[in-house]
Design a protein around this motif. Structure first.
Motif, PDB file in Angstrom:
ATOM      1  N   VAL A  93     -79.848  13.517 -20.662  1.00 41.99           N
ATOM      2  CA  VAL A  93     -79.330  14.082 -21.906  1.00 41.99           C
ATOM      3  C   VAL A  93     -78.817  12.935 -22.783  1.00 41.99           C
ATOM      4  N   SER A  94     -79.465  12.709 -23.908  1.00 42.20           N
ATOM      5  CA  SER A  94     -78.985  11.700 -24.849  1.00 42.20           C
ATOM      6  C   SER A  94     -77.815  12.286 -25.638  1.00 42.20           C
ATOM      7  N   THR A  95     -76.619  11.736 -25.433  1.00 46.70           N
ATOM      8  CA  THR A  95     -75.452  12.253 -26.153  1.00 46.70           C
ATOM      9  C   THR A  95     -75.487  11.841 -27.621  1.00 46.70           C
ATOM     10  N   ASP A  96     -76.211  10.774 -27.940  1.00 46.32           N
ATOM     11  CA  ASP A  96     -76.331  10.338 -29.342  1.00 46.32           C
ATOM     12  C   ASP A  96     -77.199  11.308 -30.136  1.00 46.32           C
ATOM     13  N   LEU A  97     -78.278  11.792 -29.508  1.00 45.52           N
ATOM     14  CA  LEU A  97     -79.212  12.682 -30.195  1.00 45.52           C
ATOM     15  C   LEU A  97     -78.984  14.145 -29.858  1.00 45.52           C
ATOM     16  N   ASN A  98     -78.163  14.396 -28.838  1.00 43.19           N
ATOM     17  CA  ASN A  98     -77.892  15.766 -28.385  1.00 43.19           C
ATOM     18  C   ASN A  98     -79.183  16.480 -27.971  1.00 43.19           C
ATOM     19  N   LYS A  99     -80.018  15.781 -27.200  1.00 43.10           N
ATOM     20  CA  LYS A  99     -81.243  16.388 -26.695  1.00 43.10           C
ATOM     21  C   LYS A  99     -81.714  15.630 -25.462  1.00 43.10           C
ATOM     22  N   ASP A 100     -82.628  16.249 -24.724  1.00 44.66           N
ATOM     23  CA  ASP A 100     -83.194  15.620 -23.539  1.00 44.66           C
ATOM     24  C   ASP A 100     -84.203  14.546 -23.943  1.00 44.66           C
ATOM     25  N   LEU A 101     -84.163  13.430 -23.217  1.00 49.84           N
ATOM     26  CA  LEU A 101     -85.139  12.362 -23.399  1.00 49.84           C
ATOM     27  C   LEU A 101     -85.625  11.895 -22.042  1.00 49.84           C
ATOM     28  N   HIS A 102     -86.908  11.572 -21.947  1.00 52.60           N
ATOM     29  CA  HIS A 102     -87.387  10.829 -20.797  1.00 52.60           C
ATOM     30  C   HIS A 102     -87.166   9.351 -21.081  1.00 52.60           C
ATOM     31  N   LEU A 103     -87.073   8.568 -20.023  1.00 58.43           N
ATOM     32  CA  LEU A 103     -86.795   7.153 -20.211  1.00 58.43           C
ATOM     33  C   LEU A 103     -87.894   6.459 -21.015  1.00 58.43           C
ATOM     34  N   SER A 104     -89.112   6.960 -20.919  1.00 61.99           N
ATOM     35  CA  SER A 104     -90.209   6.399 -21.709  1.00 61.99           C
ATOM     36  C   SER A 104     -90.020   6.642 -23.209  1.00 61.99           C
ATOM     37  N   GLN A 105     -89.056   7.506 -23.573  1.00 61.55           N
ATOM     38  CA  GLN A 105     -88.766   7.791 -24.976  1.00 61.55           C
ATOM     39  C   GLN A 105     -87.492   7.089 -25.444  1.00 61.55           C
ATOM     40  N   ILE A 106     -87.054   6.067 -24.726  1.00 60.72           N
ATOM     41  CA  ILE A 106     -85.760   5.443 -24.994  1.00 60.72           C
ATOM     42  C   ILE A 106     -85.643   4.916 -26.422  1.00 60.72           C
ATOM     43  N   LYS A 107     -86.754   4.553 -27.048  1.00 55.52           N
ATOM     44  CA  LYS A 107     -86.704   4.048 -28.421  1.00 55.52           C
ATOM     45  C   LYS A 107     -86.074   5.054 -29.376  1.00 55.52           C
ATOM     46  N   GLN A 108     -86.248   6.329 -29.094  1.00 52.38           N
ATOM     47  CA  GLN A 108     -85.689   7.351 -29.970  1.00 52.38           C
ATOM     48  C   GLN A 108     -84.162   7.279 -30.036  1.00 52.38           C
ATOM     49  N   ALA A 109     -83.547   6.793 -28.968  1.00 54.21           N
ATOM     50  CA  ALA A 109     -82.087   6.666 -28.959  1.00 54.21           C
ATOM     51  C   ALA A 109     -81.611   5.478 -29.775  1.00 54.21           C
ATOM     52  N   ILE A 110     -82.550   4.630 -30.194  1.00 50.73           N
ATOM     53  CA  ILE A 110     -82.201   3.423 -30.935  1.00 50.73           C
ATOM     54  C   ILE A 110     -82.537   3.534 -32.407  1.00 50.73           C
ATOM     55  N   SER A 111     -83.760   3.998 -32.702  1.00 47.67           N
ATOM     56  CA  SER A 111     -84.190   4.048 -34.100  1.00 47.67           C
ATOM     57  C   SER A 111     -85.398   4.968 -34.243  1.00 47.67           C
ATOM     58  N   SER A 112     -85.528   5.556 -35.425  1.00 50.71           N
ATOM     59  CA  SER A 112     -86.709   6.360 -35.738  1.00 50.71           C
ATOM     60  C   SER A 112     -87.792   5.518 -36.424  1.00 50.71           C
ATOM     61  N   ASP A 113     -87.482   4.239 -36.641  1.00 55.20           N
ATOM     62  CA  ASP A 113     -88.430   3.321 -37.276  1.00 55.20           C
ATOM     63  C   ASP A 113     -89.604   3.076 -36.328  1.00 55.20           C
ATOM     64  N   GLU A 114     -90.807   3.371 -36.769  1.00 57.80           N
ATOM     65  CA  GLU A 114     -91.990   3.222 -35.925  1.00 57.80           C
ATOM     66  C   GLU A 114     -92.299   1.758 -35.613  1.00 57.80           C
ATOM     67  N   ASN A 115     -91.746   0.836 -36.402  1.00 60.40           N
ATOM     68  CA  ASN A 115     -91.998  -0.589 -36.162  1.00 60.40           C
ATOM     69  C   ASN A 115     -91.105  -1.167 -35.064  1.00 60.40           C
ATOM     70  N   ILE A 116     -90.116  -0.389 -34.676  1.00 62.34           N
ATOM     71  CA  ILE A 116     -89.207  -0.841 -33.618  1.00 62.34           C
ATOM     72  C   ILE A 116     -89.858  -0.636 -32.264  1.00 62.34           C
ATOM     73  N   LYS A 117     -89.804  -1.659 -31.426  1.00 63.69           N
ATOM     74  CA  LYS A 117     -90.299  -1.556 -30.058  1.00 63.69           C
ATOM     75  C   LYS A 117     -89.138  -1.849 -29.117  1.00 63.69           C
ATOM     76  N   ALA A 118     -88.876  -0.930 -28.211  1.00 65.34           N
ATOM     77  CA  ALA A 118     -87.762  -1.089 -27.277  1.00 65.34           C
ATOM     78  C   ALA A 118     -88.274  -1.036 -25.844  1.00 65.34           C
ATOM     79  N   ARG A 119     -87.631  -1.807 -24.996  1.00 71.65           N
ATOM     80  CA  ARG A 119     -87.994  -1.783 -23.578  1.00 71.65           C
ATOM     81  C   ARG A 119     -86.756  -2.061 -22.738  1.00 71.65           C
TER      82      ARG A 119
END
Length: 226
Positions: free
Chosen positions: A58-84
């Motif tokens: 449960v991502s408390t920042d986004l108030n929704k469920d995320l899989h770890l493969s979706q971790i970028k969503q917890a950082i930015s909605s910018d498609e140019n951002i790559k997170a690992r």
């Protein structure tokens, strides 16, 4: 002669029937495969399932469920951002005997971008995204350093809940401006007013504490550590 042949035939039939009745039933040699019962839902097993991307957190920042493969969503909605995720550590941040998993995040070329803290609460795993200056120099006892500027820094603990997090500042300095905009710096040690010398001594003692151990984010290390 015909009667004799008939009698012989009848005796032969009876003999065959008797043998059939006395034969052992055929044995089923097929092995039965029994599926093991699922492992107990312990904090460690649930953490591992999250880290292996089998279940969401449960991502408390986004108030929704995320899989770890979706971790970028917890950082930015910018498609140019790559997170690992580069590394992970296991430490009891809240001193409640249930450790947290800390994931070190790299964004684009920045290897020290920040962290995702995963905490087990009542059967679920909650995630909290913290930037590097909020959550630095994490120690084995669960304390860490934070900085809001040259004269605003210190160390403390984190308080985690299903709704978010708060930083419990233990020893810190803060800048205060008076009515004529003059800057004054106040120092606190164990939440009590202190001199600059007492504050510096406490900060140095904090620096001497043992750092958490970081592990490369690999399946092999997950199996070994969790």
């Amino acid at each position: 002669e015909k009667s004799f042949i008939i009698v012989i035939a009848l005796l032969t039939i009876l003999a065959i029937g008797g043998c059939s009745k006395n034969e052992e039933p055929a044995t089923n040699t097929t092995e039965i495969s029994i599926t093991p019962a699922p492992a107990e839902n312990t904090p460690m097993s649930i953490y591992k399932a999250v880290l292996q991307d089998k279940i969401p957190f449960v991502s408390t920042d986004l108030n929704k469920d995320l899989h770890l493969s979706q971790i970028k969503q917890a950082i930015s909605s910018d498609e140019n951002i790559k997170a690992r995720i580069t590394k992970f550590a296991l430490v009891d941040l809240e001193n409640d005997s249930i450790p947290e998993v800390i994931l070190k995040l790299a964004v684009n070329d920045n290897e020290d971008y920040g962290y995702e803290v995963l905490s087990y609460i009542d059967g679920n795993v909650y995630g909290y995204t913290l930037w590097y200056r909020q959550f630095m120099d994490i120690k084995e006892d669960g304390t860490f350093s934070f900085s809001g500027g040259a004269s605003d820094y210190g160390f403390g603990r984190i308080i985690l809940s299903e709704d978010g997090y708060a930083i419990d500042e233990i020893t810190y300095s803060e800048t205060i401006y008076d009515s004529d905009n003059t800057q004054n710096i106040s120092f606190y040690v164990d939440k009590e007013n202190a001199t600059q010398e007492e504050f510096t001594k406490a900060i140095n003692s904090q620096s001497d504490k043992k750092d958490v151990t970081w592990y490369d984010f690999t399946d092999e290390n997950m199996e070994k550590i969790l």
